[in-house]
Design a protein around this motif. Structure first.
Motif, PDB file in Angstrom:
ATOM      1  N   LEU A 162       0.822  -1.199   0.000  1.00 31.69           N
ATOM      2  CA  LEU A 162       0.000   0.000   0.000  1.00 31.69           C
ATOM      3  C   LEU A 162       0.864   1.259   0.000  1.00 31.69           C
ATOM      4  CD1 LEU A 162      -2.879  -0.954   2.464  1.00 31.69           C
ATOM      5  CD2 LEU A 162      -3.021  -0.682  -0.009  1.00 31.69           C
ATOM      6  N   GLY A 163       2.008   1.196   0.689  1.00 34.18           N
ATOM      7  CA  GLY A 163       2.945   2.316   0.672  1.00 34.18           C
ATOM      8  C   GLY A 163       3.473   2.563  -0.733  1.00 34.18           C
ATOM      9  N   GLY A 164       3.709   1.475  -1.469  1.00 31.64           N
ATOM     10  CA  GLY A 164       4.145   1.596  -2.860  1.00 31.64           C
ATOM     11  C   GLY A 164       3.074   2.229  -3.730  1.00 31.64           C
ATOM     12  N   PHE A 165       1.813   1.846  -3.483  1.00 31.47           N
ATOM     13  CA  PHE A 165       0.705   2.456  -4.219  1.00 31.47           C
ATOM     14  C   PHE A 165       0.612   3.950  -3.912  1.00 31.47           C
ATOM     15  CE2 PHE A 165      -1.283  -1.876  -4.644  1.00 31.47           C
ATOM     16  CZ  PHE A 165      -1.320  -1.869  -6.026  1.00 31.47           C
ATOM     17  N   LEU A 166       0.836   4.303  -2.632  1.00 30.05           N
ATOM     18  CA  LEU A 166       0.797   5.707  -2.253  1.00 30.05           C
ATOM     19  C   LEU A 166       1.903   6.479  -2.966  1.00 30.05           C
ATOM     20  CD1 LEU A 166      -0.408   7.917  -0.306  1.00 30.05           C
ATOM     21  CD2 LEU A 166       1.526   7.389   1.171  1.00 30.05           C
ATOM     22  N   LEU A 224     -12.291   0.682  -1.603  1.00 28.99           N
ATOM     23  CA  LEU A 224     -11.871   1.562  -0.524  1.00 28.99           C
ATOM     24  C   LEU A 224     -10.390   1.868  -0.630  1.00 28.99           C
ATOM     25  CD1 LEU A 224     -12.393   3.056   2.120  1.00 28.99           C
ATOM     26  CD2 LEU A 224     -12.044   0.911   3.341  1.00 28.99           C
ATOM     27  N   THR A 225      -9.593   0.838  -0.902  1.00 28.71           N
ATOM     28  CA  THR A 225      -8.145   1.038  -1.057  1.00 28.71           C
ATOM     29  C   THR A 225      -7.858   1.983  -2.209  1.00 28.71           C
ATOM     30  OG1 THR A 225      -7.765  -1.221  -0.277  1.00 28.71           O
ATOM     31  CG2 THR A 225      -5.945  -0.130  -1.393  1.00 28.71           C
ATOM     32  N   ALA A 226      -8.555   1.784  -3.339  1.00 24.46           N
ATOM     33  CA  ALA A 226      -8.369   2.654  -4.502  1.00 24.46           C
ATOM     34  C   ALA A 226      -8.732   4.092  -4.164  1.00 24.46           C
ATOM     35  CB  ALA A 226      -9.211   2.148  -5.662  1.00 24.46           C
ATOM     36  N   SER A 227      -9.802   4.260  -3.383  1.00 19.01           N
ATOM     37  CA  SER A 227     -10.236   5.602  -2.997  1.00 19.01           C
ATOM     38  C   SER A 227      -9.177   6.289  -2.142  1.00 19.01           C
ATOM     39  CB  SER A 227     -11.552   5.513  -2.226  1.00 19.01           C
ATOM     40  OG  SER A 227     -11.926   6.777  -1.731  1.00 19.01           O
ATOM     41  N   ILE A 228      -8.599   5.556  -1.192  1.00 20.76           N
ATOM     42  CA  ILE A 228      -7.564   6.114  -0.319  1.00 20.76           C
ATOM     43  C   ILE A 228      -6.352   6.544  -1.134  1.00 20.76           C
ATOM     44  CG2 ILE A 228      -5.906   5.551   1.502  1.00 20.76           C
ATOM     45  CD1 ILE A 228      -8.111   3.678   2.640  1.00 20.76           C
ATOM     46  N   ILE A 229      -5.941   5.696  -2.074  1.00 18.81           N
ATOM     47  CA  ILE A 229      -4.777   6.003  -2.891  1.00 18.81           C
ATOM     48  C   ILE A 229      -5.045   7.194  -3.802  1.00 18.81           C
ATOM     49  CG2 ILE A 229      -3.211   5.113  -4.654  1.00 18.81           C
ATOM     50  CD1 ILE A 229      -2.890   3.892  -1.814  1.00 18.81           C
ATOM     51  N   LEU A 230      -6.208   7.230  -4.435  1.00 21.96           N
ATOM     52  CA  LEU A 230      -6.536   8.314  -5.358  1.00 21.96           C
ATOM     53  C   LEU A 230      -6.575   9.666  -4.653  1.00 21.96           C
ATOM     54  CD1 LEU A 230      -9.316   6.750  -7.631  1.00 21.96           C
ATOM     55  CD2 LEU A 230      -7.056   7.525  -8.349  1.00 21.96           C
ATOM     56  N   HIS A 231      -6.988   9.665  -3.381  1.00 20.42           N
ATOM     57  CA  HIS A 231      -7.087  10.928  -2.659  1.00 20.42           C
ATOM     58  C   HIS A 231      -5.713  11.530  -2.350  1.00 20.42           C
ATOM     59  CE1 HIS A 231     -11.400  10.292  -2.114  1.00 20.42           C
ATOM     60  NE2 HIS A 231     -11.455  11.540  -1.690  1.00 20.42           N
ATOM     61  N   HIS A 232      -4.643  10.782  -2.613  1.00 20.47           N
ATOM     62  CA  HIS A 232      -3.312  11.333  -2.393  1.00 20.47           C
ATOM     63  C   HIS A 232      -2.699  11.923  -3.660  1.00 20.47           C
ATOM     64  CE1 HIS A 232      -3.603   9.018   1.375  1.00 20.47           C
ATOM     65  NE2 HIS A 232      -2.742   9.898   1.840  1.00 20.47           N
ATOM     66  N   GLY A 264      -0.018  15.005  -3.666  1.00 24.66           N
ATOM     67  CA  GLY A 264       1.235  14.968  -4.420  1.00 24.66           C
ATOM     68  C   GLY A 264       1.390  16.197  -5.290  1.00 24.66           C
ATOM     69  N   PHE A 265       0.286  16.626  -5.897  1.00 24.16           N
ATOM     70  CA  PHE A 265       0.309  17.833  -6.734  1.00 24.16           C
ATOM     71  C   PHE A 265       0.636  19.063  -5.894  1.00 24.16           C
ATOM     72  CE2 PHE A 265      -1.770  21.591  -8.464  1.00 24.16           C
ATOM     73  CZ  PHE A 265      -1.325  21.588  -9.781  1.00 24.16           C
ATOM     74  N   ALA A 266      -0.045  19.197  -4.747  1.00 26.27           N
ATOM     75  CA  ALA A 266       0.149  20.366  -3.887  1.00 26.27           C
ATOM     76  C   ALA A 266       1.577  20.435  -3.359  1.00 26.27           C
ATOM     77  CB  ALA A 266      -0.842  20.325  -2.721  1.00 26.27           C
ATOM     78  N   LEU A 267       2.084  19.317  -2.846  1.00 25.69           N
ATOM     79  CA  LEU A 267       3.430  19.300  -2.287  1.00 25.69           C
ATOM     80  C   LEU A 267       4.476  19.563  -3.363  1.00 25.69           C
ATOM     81  CD1 LEU A 267       5.122  18.870   0.234  1.00 25.69           C
ATOM     82  CD2 LEU A 267       5.115  16.422  -0.216  1.00 25.69           C
TER      83      LEU A 267
END
Length: 228
Positions: free
Chosen positions: A3-7, A120-128, A132-135
């Motif tokens: 999941l960290g890799g997906f993030l 749910l996992t896809a939703s969590i990842i997509l919300h990052h 990533g854009f902001a940072l």
């Protein structure tokens, strides 16, 4: 770690989009800062604040916002007193990590449970992706090299993985999660308004100020629609 890799992949996508915009505005550092400020305000108003008040108690979030504001004031004073680099990126990174803690602990609690579905996992990842854009926009506007973005993303994903692991063995009380979300909101709000928006107020024309600000907010709206 998966999941960290997906993030990492998710925030990298946001970083790639930010890099494209940086090429469009490569001669306007102030424009990039305003774009980032408008975008951050947008994700707060459209996503983070409404979802936080739906999930957590209002008192904990409001308390956390005040704590986040005072943390910003303290760190801002320390950074400027030592004449170091603009503290906005460091504060924003801290806010993003704090924002990730309740989410990753929740994921850890749900691992091995049917409640943690693929959607749910896809939703969590997509919300990052927006994070990533902001940072990335913040880093690029401060003159950071592209390769350093991936160091930030790697640290971000490591923290995400660590707190997922913690979440498998330890459940953070909901009130504490609400305070953490409030701290994150307070830091993001004060960093975006103070460092990325107000600091540029007298550096660009009135027209350009609102164009870049509106463009950042509009991009946050597009991200909100896509990941909703």
């Amino acid at each position: 770690m998966i999941l960290g890799g997906f993030l990492f992949f998710s925030v990298s996508i946001g970083g790639a989009i930010a890099w494209i915009f940086s090429k469009l505005f490569q001669h306007t550092t102030q424009g990039l800062s305003l774009l980032c400020g408008g975008f951050l305000v947008g994700i707060l108003v459209l996503d983070i604040i409404p979802s936080s008040f739906q999930i957590y108690q209002s008192f904990g979030i409001i308390l956390g916002i005040f704590i986040g504001y005072f943390i910003f004031q303290l760190l801002d004073t320390l950074f400027h007193a030592s004449h170091t680099q603009n503290p906005s990126v460091s504060l924003l990174t801290l806010a993003m990590i704090i924002h990730t803690i309740p989410i990753s602990l929740t994921v850890g609690n749900l691992l091995g449970n049917a409640a943690l579905s693929i959607s749910l996992t896809a939703s969590i990842i997509l919300h990052h992706v927006p994070e990533g854009f902001a940072l990335s926009t913040a880093l690029i506007s401060q003159g950071e090299k592209l390769w350093r973005l991936f160091i930030y993303f790697f640290i971000f994903s490591i923290f995400f993985s660590i707190f997922i692991w913690f979440g498998q063995y330890w459940s953070l009380p909901e009130k504490a999660q609400g305070v953490l979300m409030g701290i994150s909101i307070g830091l993001i709000a004060t960093a975006s308004i103070s460092e990325f928006i107000l600091h540029q107020l007298q550096k660009v024309s009135f027209k350009s100020f609102f164009i870049y600000l509106f463009l950042g907010y509009f991009l946050s709206y597009i991200f909100h629609i896509l990941v909703e």
